[in-house]
Every structure is written in C-alpha cells, then in structure tokens.
Scaffold this motif. Structure first.
Motif, PDB file in Angstrom:
ATOM      1  N   THR A  30       0.832  -1.208   0.000  1.00 40.73           N
ATOM      2  CA  THR A  30       0.000   0.000   0.000  1.00 40.73           C
ATOM      3  C   THR A  30       0.867   1.259   0.000  1.00 40.73           C
ATOM      4  O   THR A  30       0.452   2.292  -0.521  1.00 40.73           O
ATOM      5  CB  THR A  30      -0.990   0.032   1.186  1.00 40.73           C
ATOM      6  N   GLY A  31       2.069   1.160   0.550  1.00 43.47           N
ATOM      7  CA  GLY A  31       2.999   2.290   0.490  1.00 43.47           C
ATOM      8  C   GLY A  31       3.374   2.613  -0.952  1.00 43.47           C
ATOM      9  O   GLY A  31       3.438   3.780  -1.351  1.00 43.47           O
ATOM     10  N   LYS A  32       3.609   1.569  -1.739  1.00 45.76           N
ATOM     11  CA  LYS A  32       3.925   1.767  -3.161  1.00 45.76           C
ATOM     12  C   LYS A  32       2.723   2.354  -3.898  1.00 45.76           C
ATOM     13  O   LYS A  32       2.885   3.199  -4.788  1.00 45.76           O
ATOM     14  CB  LYS A  32       4.364   0.444  -3.782  1.00 45.76           C
ATOM     15  N   ILE A  33       1.531   1.909  -3.515  1.00 49.19           N
ATOM     16  CA  ILE A  33       0.311   2.477  -4.098  1.00 49.19           C
ATOM     17  C   ILE A  33       0.238   3.962  -3.748  1.00 49.19           C
ATOM     18  O   ILE A  33      -0.092   4.793  -4.595  1.00 49.19           O
ATOM     19  CB  ILE A  33      -0.941   1.723  -3.608  1.00 49.19           C
ATOM     20  N   GLY A  34       0.569   4.303  -2.508  1.00 47.47           N
ATOM     21  CA  GLY A  34       0.555   5.701  -2.077  1.00 47.47           C
ATOM     22  C   GLY A  34       1.510   6.564  -2.876  1.00 47.47           C
ATOM     23  O   GLY A  34       1.201   7.716  -3.200  1.00 47.47           O
ATOM     24  N   VAL A  35       2.678   6.027  -3.220  1.00 43.80           N
ATOM     25  CA  VAL A  35       3.650   6.767  -4.036  1.00 43.80           C
ATOM     26  C   VAL A  35       3.048   7.069  -5.404  1.00 43.80           C
ATOM     27  O   VAL A  35       3.141   8.196  -5.908  1.00 43.80           O
ATOM     28  CB  VAL A  35       4.971   5.971  -4.171  1.00 43.80           C
ATOM     29  N   ILE A  36       2.406   6.074  -5.998  1.00 39.69           N
ATOM     30  CA  ILE A  36       1.772   6.266  -7.318  1.00 39.69           C
ATOM     31  C   ILE A  36       0.642   7.282  -7.219  1.00 39.69           C
ATOM     32  O   ILE A  36       0.532   8.181  -8.066  1.00 39.69           O
ATOM     33  CB  ILE A  36       1.255   4.923  -7.869  1.00 39.69           C
ATOM     34  N   LYS A  37      -0.172   7.167  -6.176  1.00 44.45           N
ATOM     35  CA  LYS A  37      -1.277   8.117  -6.008  1.00 44.45           C
ATOM     36  C   LYS A  37      -0.754   9.539  -5.840  1.00 44.45           C
ATOM     37  O   LYS A  37      -1.313  10.483  -6.413  1.00 44.45           O
ATOM     38  CB  LYS A  37      -2.152   7.725  -4.814  1.00 44.45           C
ATOM     39  N   LYS A  39       2.141  10.728  -6.919  1.00 49.06           N
ATOM     40  CA  LYS A  39       2.766  11.144  -8.178  1.00 49.06           C
ATOM     41  C   LYS A  39       1.730  11.644  -9.177  1.00 49.06           C
ATOM     42  O   LYS A  39       1.951  12.625  -9.887  1.00 49.06           O
ATOM     43  CB  LYS A  39       3.543   9.973  -8.777  1.00 49.06           C
ATOM     44  N   TYR A  40       0.592  10.964  -9.237  1.00 47.22           N
ATOM     45  CA  TYR A  40      -0.443  11.317 -10.206  1.00 47.22           C
ATOM     46  C   TYR A  40      -1.593  12.104  -9.588  1.00 47.22           C
ATOM     47  O   TYR A  40      -2.643  12.264 -10.199  1.00 47.22           O
ATOM     48  CB  TYR A  40      -0.957  10.053 -10.900  1.00 47.22           C
ATOM     49  N   ASN A  41      -1.373  12.566  -8.342  1.00 46.82           N
ATOM     50  CA  ASN A  41      -2.363  13.387  -7.650  1.00 46.82           C
ATOM     51  C   ASN A  41      -3.741  12.714  -7.595  1.00 46.82           C
ATOM     52  O   ASN A  41      -4.763  13.355  -7.830  1.00 46.82           O
ATOM     53  CB  ASN A  41      -2.445  14.783  -8.287  1.00 46.82           C
ATOM     54  N   LEU A  42      -3.739  11.430  -7.291  1.00 57.50           N
ATOM     55  CA  LEU A  42      -4.985  10.669  -7.157  1.00 57.50           C
ATOM     56  C   LEU A  42      -5.486  10.762  -5.724  1.00 57.50           C
ATOM     57  O   LEU A  42      -4.690  10.969  -4.798  1.00 57.50           O
ATOM     58  CB  LEU A  42      -4.748   9.202  -7.525  1.00 57.50           C
ATOM     59  N   PRO A  43      -6.779  10.624  -5.511  1.00 58.78           N
ATOM     60  CA  PRO A  43      -7.307  10.672  -4.143  1.00 58.78           C
ATOM     61  C   PRO A  43      -6.729   9.542  -3.290  1.00 58.78           C
ATOM     62  O   PRO A  43      -6.499   8.437  -3.785  1.00 58.78           O
ATOM     63  CB  PRO A  43      -8.815  10.521  -4.313  1.00 58.78           C
ATOM     64  N   ILE A  44      -6.527   9.840  -2.026  1.00 67.17           N
ATOM     65  CA  ILE A  44      -5.960   8.855  -1.106  1.00 67.17           C
ATOM     66  C   ILE A  44      -6.944   7.723  -0.854  1.00 67.17           C
ATOM     67  O   ILE A  44      -6.596   6.557  -0.904  1.00 67.17           O
ATOM     68  CB  ILE A  44      -5.550   9.537   0.213  1.00 67.17           C
ATOM     69  N   ARG A  45      -8.181   8.071  -0.598  1.00 67.18           N
ATOM     70  CA  ARG A  45      -9.195   7.058  -0.267  1.00 67.18           C
ATOM     71  C   ARG A  45      -9.915   6.594  -1.522  1.00 67.18           C
ATOM     72  O   ARG A  45     -10.164   7.374  -2.441  1.00 67.18           O
ATOM     73  CB  ARG A  45     -10.213   7.627   0.706  1.00 67.18           C
ATOM     74  N   ASP A  46     -10.273   5.329  -1.512  1.00 67.38           N
ATOM     75  CA  ASP A  46     -11.091   4.744  -2.568  1.00 67.38           C
ATOM     76  C   ASP A  46     -12.201   3.963  -1.864  1.00 67.38           C
ATOM     77  O   ASP A  46     -12.069   2.773  -1.582  1.00 67.38           O
ATOM     78  CB  ASP A  46     -10.239   3.834  -3.454  1.00 67.38           C
ATOM     79  N   ALA A  47     -13.269   4.668  -1.536  1.00 65.62           N
ATOM     80  CA  ALA A  47     -14.356   4.090  -0.740  1.00 65.62           C
ATOM     81  C   ALA A  47     -14.949   2.846  -1.397  1.00 65.62           C
ATOM     82  O   ALA A  47     -15.282   1.872  -0.707  1.00 65.62           O
ATOM     83  CB  ALA A  47     -15.440   5.136  -0.505  1.00 65.62           C
ATOM     84  N   LYS A  48     -15.051   2.869  -2.715  1.00 63.00           N
ATOM     85  CA  LYS A  48     -15.616   1.711  -3.421  1.00 63.00           C
ATOM     86  C   LYS A  48     -14.726   0.485  -3.219  1.00 63.00           C
ATOM     87  O   LYS A  48     -15.207  -0.595  -2.898  1.00 63.00           O
ATOM     88  CB  LYS A  48     -15.765   2.022  -4.913  1.00 63.00           C
ATOM     89  N   ARG A  49     -13.432   0.660  -3.388  1.00 60.83           N
ATOM     90  CA  ARG A  49     -12.492  -0.463  -3.201  1.00 60.83           C
ATOM     91  C   ARG A  49     -12.502  -0.945  -1.749  1.00 60.83           C
ATOM     92  O   ARG A  49     -12.494  -2.146  -1.496  1.00 60.83           O
ATOM     93  CB  ARG A  49     -11.089  -0.046  -3.604  1.00 60.83           C
ATOM     94  N   GLU A  50     -12.534  -0.009  -0.810  1.00 62.71           N
ATOM     95  CA  GLU A  50     -12.566  -0.397   0.604  1.00 62.71           C
ATOM     96  C   GLU A  50     -13.808  -1.236   0.907  1.00 62.71           C
ATOM     97  O   GLU A  50     -13.719  -2.262   1.572  1.00 62.71           O
ATOM     98  CB  GLU A  50     -12.527   0.840   1.493  1.00 62.71           C
ATOM     99  N   LYS A  51     -14.944  -0.801   0.397  1.00 59.17           N
ATOM    100  CA  LYS A  51     -16.193  -1.537   0.624  1.00 59.17           C
ATOM    101  C   LYS A  51     -16.110  -2.935   0.004  1.00 59.17           C
ATOM    102  O   LYS A  51     -16.522  -3.923   0.622  1.00 59.17           O
ATOM    103  CB  LYS A  51     -17.379  -0.767   0.045  1.00 59.17           C
ATOM    104  N   GLU A  52     -15.569  -3.014  -1.231  1.00 59.75           N
ATOM    105  CA  GLU A  52     -15.424  -4.308  -1.893  1.00 59.75           C
ATOM    106  C   GLU A  52     -14.526  -5.250  -1.085  1.00 59.75           C
ATOM    107  O   GLU A  52     -14.837  -6.430  -0.922  1.00 59.75           O
ATOM    108  CB  GLU A  52     -14.842  -4.129  -3.302  1.00 59.75           C
ATOM    109  N   LEU A  53     -13.410  -4.712  -0.595  1.00 53.27           N
ATOM    110  CA  LEU A  53     -12.491  -5.536   0.193  1.00 53.27           C
ATOM    111  C   LEU A  53     -13.126  -6.003   1.500  1.00 53.27           C
ATOM    112  O   LEU A  53     -12.952  -7.158   1.903  1.00 53.27           O
ATOM    113  CB  LEU A  53     -11.198  -4.764   0.493  1.00 53.27           C
ATOM    114  N   ILE A  54     -13.842  -5.114   2.150  1.00 50.71           N
ATOM    115  CA  ILE A  54     -14.510  -5.495   3.401  1.00 50.71           C
ATOM    116  C   ILE A  54     -15.522  -6.608   3.141  1.00 50.71           C
ATOM    117  O   ILE A  54     -15.546  -7.615   3.858  1.00 50.71           O
ATOM    118  CB  ILE A  54     -15.162  -4.281   4.088  1.00 50.71           C
TER     119      ILE A  54
END
Length: 92
Positions: A30-37, A39-54
């Motif tokens: 997730t740290g590597k994901i954070g670096v990509i986010k 770099k590309y100024n993407l939102p930190i949270r992804d509520a849809k993905r979090e809900k899917e994972l839960i």
C-alpha cells in the motif's frame, strides 16, 4: 497439561508472527500504491475499493468461522493507517 499449554502458546506465537509479517507486506504494497497516487495526484481514499475488500473479506471470514464484525473493524483500522501513511507521504 503445562506442556500442552506451552506447545499451544508457541503455535499462537508463530501464528502471530505470520500475521505481523503479512501486515508488514500489506503496508509495503500500500505504500507503493501511495507513491503512485501522490505522483499522479490521485485521491488517497477509494471508498468503493474499501467496501469491496470489506465485503470480500467478511465472506472469507464467514467461511472460516470468524466474526464478520471483527474482520470489518480490523480492515477499517488497516485502511485508516494506510490513508494516514499516504497523507504523510503526500506532505513530503
């Protein structure tokens, strides 16, 4: 009896080590994901993905005989820590 108890405790300790190693690996990814986010100024949270994972992990928990609410709480805490780490990275 004490021997059996000690053996079981050793097994619990080994399981705890595996849990912590898995958690460390997850935070590395997730740290590597954070670096990509960042770099590309993407939102930190992804509520849809979090809900899917839960939901996915609650289903797995059911199959393993685990408390779904506990699993949901654990993942919400993990997501919270991941987001806090991403925010720190964004400030750097």
């Amino acid at each position: 009896m004490q021997n059996s108890l000690n053996n079981l405790r050793k097994k619990v300790n080994k399981t705890d080590e595996k849990i912590l190693a898995s958690l460390a690996a997850r935070f590395t990814h997730t740290g590597k994901i954070g670096v990509i986010k960042a770099k590309y100024n993407l939102p930190i949270r992804d509520a849809k993905r979090e809900k899917e994972l839960i939901e996915k992990n609650k289903k797995i928990a059911r199959g393993l005989g685990l408390d779904e609410k506990l699993v949901e709480k654990i993942y919400k805490l993990i997501f919270s820590v991941s987001c806090a780490n991403h925010k720190k990275r964004k400030r750097l």
